[in-house]
Motif scaffolding. Structure first.
Motif, PDB file in Angstrom:
ATOM      1  N   LEU A  75       0.829  -1.209   0.000  1.00  0.00           N
ATOM      2  CA  LEU A  75       0.000   0.000   0.000  1.00  0.00           C
ATOM      3  C   LEU A  75       0.863   1.259   0.000  1.00  0.00           C
ATOM      4  CD1 LEU A  75      -2.717  -1.002   2.624  1.00  0.00           C
ATOM      5  CD2 LEU A  75      -3.138  -0.531   0.199  1.00  0.00           C
ATOM      6  N   LYS A  76       1.910   1.263   0.782  1.00  0.00           N
ATOM      7  CA  LYS A  76       2.742   2.457   0.931  1.00  0.00           C
ATOM      8  C   LYS A  76       3.696   2.654  -0.244  1.00  0.00           C
ATOM      9  CE  LYS A  76       0.784   3.883   4.583  1.00  0.00           C
ATOM     10  NZ  LYS A  76      -0.070   5.059   4.503  1.00  0.00           N
ATOM     11  N   GLN A  77       3.898   1.626  -1.060  1.00  0.00           N
ATOM     12  CA  GLN A  77       4.753   1.754  -2.238  1.00  0.00           C
ATOM     13  C   GLN A  77       3.972   2.205  -3.476  1.00  0.00           C
ATOM     14  OE1 GLN A  77       6.796  -1.985  -2.656  1.00  0.00           O
ATOM     15  NE2 GLN A  77       8.321  -1.440  -1.120  1.00  0.00           N
ATOM     16  N   LYS A  82      -0.528   5.267  -1.253  1.00  0.00           N
ATOM     17  CA  LYS A  82       0.486   5.561  -0.233  1.00  0.00           C
ATOM     18  C   LYS A  82       0.035   6.566   0.823  1.00  0.00           C
ATOM     19  CE  LYS A  82       3.068   9.123  -2.707  1.00  0.00           C
ATOM     20  NZ  LYS A  82       4.356   9.444  -3.318  1.00  0.00           N
ATOM     21  N   ASN A  83      -0.942   7.411   0.491  1.00  0.00           N
ATOM     22  CA  ASN A  83      -1.396   8.418   1.445  1.00  0.00           C
ATOM     23  C   ASN A  83      -2.631   8.012   2.245  1.00  0.00           C
ATOM     24  OD1 ASN A  83       0.676  10.283   0.837  1.00  0.00           O
ATOM     25  ND2 ASN A  83      -0.413  10.831  -1.035  1.00  0.00           N
ATOM     26  N   ILE A  84      -3.117   6.794   2.032  1.00  0.00           N
ATOM     27  CA  ILE A  84      -4.255   6.314   2.829  1.00  0.00           C
ATOM     28  C   ILE A  84      -3.732   5.955   4.219  1.00  0.00           C
ATOM     29  CG2 ILE A  84      -6.050   4.556   3.090  1.00  0.00           C
ATOM     30  CD1 ILE A  84      -5.959   4.179   0.025  1.00  0.00           C
ATOM     31  N   GLY A 105       4.952   2.577   7.699  1.00  0.00           N
ATOM     32  CA  GLY A 105       4.031   3.684   7.448  1.00  0.00           C
ATOM     33  C   GLY A 105       2.709   3.658   8.184  1.00  0.00           C
ATOM     34  N   ALA A 106       2.509   2.704   9.107  1.00  0.00           N
ATOM     35  CA  ALA A 106       1.265   2.684   9.880  1.00  0.00           C
ATOM     36  C   ALA A 106       1.243   3.867  10.854  1.00  0.00           C
ATOM     37  CB  ALA A 106       1.134   1.379  10.655  1.00  0.00           C
TER      38      ALA A 106
END
Length: 130
Positions: A75-77, A82-84, A105-106
């Motif tokens: 998700l973050k890549q 990435k911004n969720i 990124g959590a």
């Protein structure tokens, strides 16, 4: 038990393979006017995110198909996801796991067994400013 508040138009994707917990979390979000959708398998997250367009994701770490660490990393890549904001809710809670999910990124890591549902919902509402 769950009186529904006015809709906030905010969407929450709950990624949880424990059907009972997912249902309780979903109803708790719904009671606060948040639209919740549940996915039970890590492999199904990408497609569901594309179709549902969540404003926030609540993510378990132990999942069939693809674990939560891999889901979070993917998700973050991805540019579109990435911004969720992602909030981890898992029974994996040793220091290394918490550091890992934060590094990936959590926003936060809640331990299921030690956290009231109300605490998770309040945090989600705070993040979404509702």
């Amino acid at each position: 038990m769950f009186s529904r508040k006015k809709s906030t138009n905010k969407r929450i994707l709950i990624v949880e393979d424990d059907a009972l917990l997912a249902q309780i979390l979903g109803k708790s979000m719904d009671a606060e006017g948040l639209e919740a959708e549940i996915v039970e398998n890590g492999l199904d997250v990408e497609e569901r995110v594309r179709k549902f367009s969540p404003d926030l994701i609540v993510l378990d770490l132990i999942l069939p198909g693809l674990d939560g660490f891999a889901v979070l990393e993917a998700l973050k890549q991805e540019e579109k996801t990435k911004n969720i904001p992602v909030v981890v809710v898992s029974n994996l809670g040793d220091v290394a796991d918490v550091k890992s999910v934060k590094a990936l990124g959590a926003l936060e890591h809640f331990i299921k067994a030690n956290t009231e549902m109300e605490t998770i919902v309040k945090f989600v509402k705070k993040v979404l400013k509702v």
